[in-house]
Design an enzyme around this catalytic site. Structure first.
Site, mmCIF file in Angstrom:
data_model
loop_
_atom_site.group_PDB
_atom_site.id
_atom_site.type_symbol
_atom_site.label_atom_id
_atom_site.label_comp_id
_atom_site.label_asym_id
_atom_site.label_seq_id
_atom_site.Cartn_x
_atom_site.Cartn_y
_atom_site.Cartn_z
ATOM 1 C CB SER A 1 5.027 -1.620 11.581
ATOM 2 O OG SER A 1 4.461 -2.896 11.354
ATOM 3 C CB THR B 1 9.130 0.242 10.056
ATOM 4 O OG1 THR B 1 8.846 1.278 11.010
ATOM 5 C CG2 THR B 1 9.011 -1.107 10.723
ATOM 6 C CG ASP C 1 3.830 12.967 -3.343
ATOM 7 O OD1 ASP C 1 3.538 13.902 -2.575
ATOM 8 O OD2 ASP C 1 4.609 12.050 -3.031
ATOM 9 C CB THR D 1 0.172 7.624 0.937
ATOM 10 O OG1 THR D 1 -0.812 6.726 1.466
ATOM 11 C CG2 THR D 1 -0.220 8.036 -0.461
ATOM 12 C CB ALA E 1 2.254 -2.826 -0.738
ATOM 13 N NE ARG F 1 2.047 1.272 8.406
ATOM 14 C CZ ARG F 1 3.164 0.716 7.925
ATOM 15 N NH1 ARG F 1 3.135 -0.038 6.840
ATOM 16 N NH2 ARG F 1 4.322 0.898 8.539
ATOM 17 C CG ASP G 1 1.851 -6.633 2.064
ATOM 18 O OD1 ASP G 1 1.958 -7.844 2.345
ATOM 19 O OD2 ASP G 1 2.576 -5.752 2.562
ATOM 20 C CD GLU H 1 -1.699 -5.215 8.641
ATOM 21 O OE1 GLU H 1 -0.659 -5.217 9.313
ATOM 22 O OE2 GLU H 1 -1.747 -4.789 7.484
ATOM 23 C CG HIS I 1 2.180 -5.324 6.974
ATOM 24 N ND1 HIS I 1 1.653 -4.396 7.845
ATOM 25 C CD2 HIS I 1 3.261 -4.709 6.408
ATOM 26 C CE1 HIS I 1 2.389 -3.295 7.820
ATOM 27 N NE2 HIS I 1 3.381 -3.462 6.955
ATOM 28 N N GLY J 1 7.543 -5.654 2.508
ATOM 29 C CA GLY J 1 8.875 -5.123 2.820
ATOM 30 C C GLY J 1 9.786 -6.134 3.494
HETATM 31 N N1 LIG Z 1 3.722 -3.201 3.171
HETATM 32 C C1 LIG Z 1 4.918 -3.023 3.661
HETATM 33 O O1 LIG Z 1 5.576 -3.985 4.050
HETATM 34 C C2 LIG Z 1 5.507 -1.657 3.725
HETATM 35 C C3 LIG Z 1 4.713 -0.537 3.748
HETATM 36 N N2 LIG Z 1 5.267 0.710 3.788
HETATM 37 C C4 LIG Z 1 4.377 1.880 3.793
HETATM 38 O O2 LIG Z 1 4.630 2.632 2.596
HETATM 39 C C5 LIG Z 1 4.627 4.000 2.945
HETATM 40 C C6 LIG Z 1 5.418 4.796 1.926
HETATM 41 O O3 LIG Z 1 6.791 4.467 2.008
HETATM 42 P P1 LIG Z 1 7.927 5.422 1.349
HETATM 43 O O4 LIG Z 1 7.666 5.638 -0.085
HETATM 44 O O5 LIG Z 1 9.227 4.854 1.712
HETATM 45 O O6 LIG Z 1 7.669 6.739 2.149
HETATM 46 P P2 LIG Z 1 8.122 8.218 1.769
HETATM 47 O O7 LIG Z 1 7.906 9.039 2.981
HETATM 48 O O8 LIG Z 1 9.448 8.199 1.122
HETATM 49 O O9 LIG Z 1 7.048 8.645 0.656
HETATM 50 C C7 LIG Z 1 5.693 8.864 0.912
HETATM 51 C C8 LIG Z 1 5.178 9.845 -0.115
HETATM 52 O O10 LIG Z 1 3.760 9.989 0.060
HETATM 53 C C9 LIG Z 1 3.459 11.346 -0.190
HETATM 54 N N3 LIG Z 1 2.144 11.704 0.344
HETATM 55 C C10 LIG Z 1 1.831 12.182 1.575
HETATM 56 N N4 LIG Z 1 0.503 12.428 1.632
HETATM 57 C C11 LIG Z 1 -0.015 12.101 0.429
HETATM 58 C C12 LIG Z 1 -1.332 12.130 -0.115
HETATM 59 N N5 LIG Z 1 -2.393 12.568 0.583
HETATM 60 N N6 LIG Z 1 -1.512 11.717 -1.388
HETATM 61 C C13 LIG Z 1 -0.453 11.282 -2.141
HETATM 62 N N7 LIG Z 1 0.817 11.262 -1.676
HETATM 63 C C14 LIG Z 1 1.026 11.646 -0.392
HETATM 64 C C15 LIG Z 1 4.603 12.107 0.447
HETATM 65 O O11 LIG Z 1 4.695 13.424 -0.062
HETATM 66 C C16 LIG Z 1 5.790 11.246 0.061
HETATM 67 O O12 LIG Z 1 6.389 11.679 -1.138
HETATM 68 C C17 LIG Z 1 5.194 4.045 4.364
HETATM 69 O O13 LIG Z 1 4.802 5.207 5.056
HETATM 70 C C18 LIG Z 1 4.638 2.794 4.982
HETATM 71 O O14 LIG Z 1 3.430 3.076 5.637
HETATM 72 C C19 LIG Z 1 6.618 0.877 3.783
HETATM 73 C C20 LIG Z 1 7.452 -0.208 3.752
HETATM 74 C C21 LIG Z 1 6.970 -1.567 3.766
HETATM 75 O O1 LIG Z 2 8.620 -0.492 6.909
HETATM 76 C C1 LIG Z 2 7.385 -0.434 7.060
HETATM 77 O O2 LIG Z 2 6.754 0.624 7.166
HETATM 78 C C2 LIG Z 2 6.617 -1.690 7.107
HETATM 79 O O3 LIG Z 2 5.447 -1.726 6.887
HETATM 80 C C3 LIG Z 2 7.386 -2.906 7.480
HETATM 81 O O4 LIG Z 2 7.951 -3.557 6.424
HETATM 82 C C4 LIG Z 2 6.467 -3.808 8.246
HETATM 83 O O5 LIG Z 2 7.209 -4.730 8.915
HETATM 84 P P1 LIG Z 2 7.049 -5.016 10.481
HETATM 85 O O6 LIG Z 2 7.711 -3.931 11.177
HETATM 86 O O7 LIG Z 2 5.618 -5.004 10.856
HETATM 87 O O8 LIG Z 2 7.738 -6.306 10.617
#
Ligand SMILES: NC(=O)C1=CN([C@@H]2O[C@H](COP(=O)(O)OP(=O)(O)OC[C@H]3O[C@@H](n4cnc5c(N)ncnc54)[C@H](O)[C@@H]3O)[C@@H](O)[C@H]2O)C=CC1
Ligand SMILES: O=C(O)C(=O)[C@H](O)COP(=O)(O)O
Length: 373
Positions: A45, A67, A147, A176, A207, A209, A234, A239, A256, A259
């Site tokens: 990311s 990611t 959502d 989101t 957790a 963005r 997180d 960042e 961060h 995940g």
């Molecule tokens: N902190 C970390 O390490 C991590 C952070 N993330 C973040 O979490 C986010 C979500 O991940 P997933 O659930 O896997 O993605 P996903 O794409 O499966 O789900 C995202 C959901 O958010 C909804 N959405 C879109 N706009 C919206 C709004 N204005 N209000 C409410 N809901 C809305 C979408 O319709 C969708 O159902 C990722 O895009 C990523 O940025 C993901 C993995 C790790």
């Molecule tokens: O999958 C995502 O989206 C994430 O936020 C990742 O878990 C973040 O990990 P890095 O790619 O920054 O190591």
């Protein structure tokens, strides 16, 4: 075939050696000059993949991000250049759910909350949000789901609009994507105006963005003497140069890493490997299950007395978010945010622990634990 990959992508050599030589780079500082010969580019990311980064490259066939989030990729630009693109949807969803559960249990201990009496608002109900909802419901905790995208497309989706959720929830967890413009924009979804809608003690977990919450507005909110809300962050705006003035007000602050379970990161690499193999019409020679290290704890015997209050104890055998909060507070000002992420200590998901016993309560597999064969 020349493959260029982020140095923080676990198992990338093991998976991608099959297609050619793998060159590693620092994802935060990668330059256009470094990537001029790449046929395949694999990022995480922290690399912005856009016209500027790819200006010297004329050979690129595939870009993959290991990611879930894709806000760092200019997909329109890649499509215009006819470069195939893949992300890794859901790869670390379980890891994020375990982070949020650990945070909730820590806050419940710290403030003596009866979690079963709280209403938790989940904003963004995709891979992560829906797994989290299932886990919380298994723990008998009431959830509100927000959502708007799913609400428009799915008959029967039980949507609570964001304003109502802000007014009613005791805890809000954001899941989101970061969307900067349009009707469903999430950038600064929580801002000075929406913060004013919250209950004074409504707790916040982010957790997703960093920029989903206006960090300056949050600081203003938290520094008002009369307000005391619990906060878990997180992810942060800008960042790795985060707003450190927030730290004294934040209960759990991490770099961060929600995940960053071993499984979550490695699954991302495997998903890109599978997409690349399909693109290059090559057979799959590697499987994640064969490459994962043996977990430190493999089996646990559950007795007939096991109940809901015991869940936290098993979960803490595998992960306690306070470890990561302590690491950030100790090392942020010395080694820094990116070092914390690069040196992240191993963490296994619930599924790595197989539970044995005559009767295993349903809520354990619903949380992600696996049952011994
Ligand atoms: N902190 C970390 O390490 C991590 C952070 N993330 C973040 O979490 C986010 C979500 O991940 P997933 O659930 O896997 O993605 P996903 O794409 O499966 O789900 C995202 C959901 O958010 C909804 N959405 C879109 N706009 C919206 C709004 N204005 N209000 C409410 N809901 C809305 C979408 O319709 C969708 O159902 C990722 O895009 C990523 O940025 C993901 C993995 C790790
Ligand atoms: O999958 C995502 O989206 C994430 O936020 C990742 O878990 C973040 O990990 P890095 O790619 O920054 O190591």
């Amino acid at each position: 075939m020349r493959i260029f990959a982020d140095e923080n992508m676990p198992l990338v050599q093991q998976f991608f050696n099959q297609f050619g030589d793998v060159n590693l780079f620092n994802g935060r500082h990668v330059s256009a000059a470094q990537l001029q010969d790449a046929d395949i580019l694999l990022v995480r990311s922290v690399s912005n993949v856009n016209a500027q980064l790819l200006q010297h490259n004329t050979k690129l066939r595939f870009v993959g991000t290991a990611t879930i989030g894709m806000d760092h990729i200019d997909q329109t630009y890649l499509a215009a250049r006819n470069v195939a693109f893949a992300s890794a949807p859901g790869c670390n969803a379980q890891s994020v759910v375990e982070y949020v559960l650990s945070s909730l249990w820590c806050l419940a201990d710290k403030y003596q909350w009866p979690l079963a009496e709280k209403t938790i608002g989940i904003v963004g109900v995709g891979n992560i949000g829906s797994r989290l909802a299932q886990a919380l419901q298994a723990l008998n905790i009431r959830v509100l789901l927000c959502d708007p995208v799913r609400a428009r497309n799915e008959i029967g989706f039980n949507h609570t609009d964001f304003t109502t959720l802000c007014q009613q929830a005791d805890i809000i967890s954001f899941h989101t994507p970061l969307i900067s413009s349009g009707n469903d924009a999430t950038k600064h979804l929580l801002n000075a105006d929406t913060l004013a809608l919250l209950k004074p003690d409504c707790a916040l977990i982010n957790a997703s963005r960093g920029a989903v919450i206006d960090n300056q507005a949050l600081l203003q909110d938290l520094s008002r003497a009369a307000k005391r809300r619990a906060v878990v962050l997180d992810v942060w705006e800008q960042e790795p140069d985060i707003l450190t003035a927030l730290l004294p007000y934040v209960d759990i602050a991490t770099a961060h890493i929600a995940g960053h379970s071993i499984e979550g990161k490695a699954r991302g690499t495997e998903m890109l490997y599978q997409r690349c193999a399909a693109l290059l019409q090559q057979p799959l020679q590697q499987q994640l299950q064969q490459l994962l290290p043996v977990p430190a704890m493999e089996k646990l015997q559950i007795s007939a007395n096991f109940g809901l209050p015991d869940v936290q104890n098993i979960a803490r055998l595998l992960y306690d978010v306070r470890r990561d909060d302590a690491l950030l507070r100790h090392y942020l000002h010395g080694k820094g945010f990116d070092w914390l992420r690069k040196s992240y200590p191993p963490r296994r998901e619930f599924s790595s622990l197989q539970l044995c016993g005559k009767v295993i309560p349903d809520f354990l597999p619903q949380l992600g634990f696996s049952l011994a064969q």
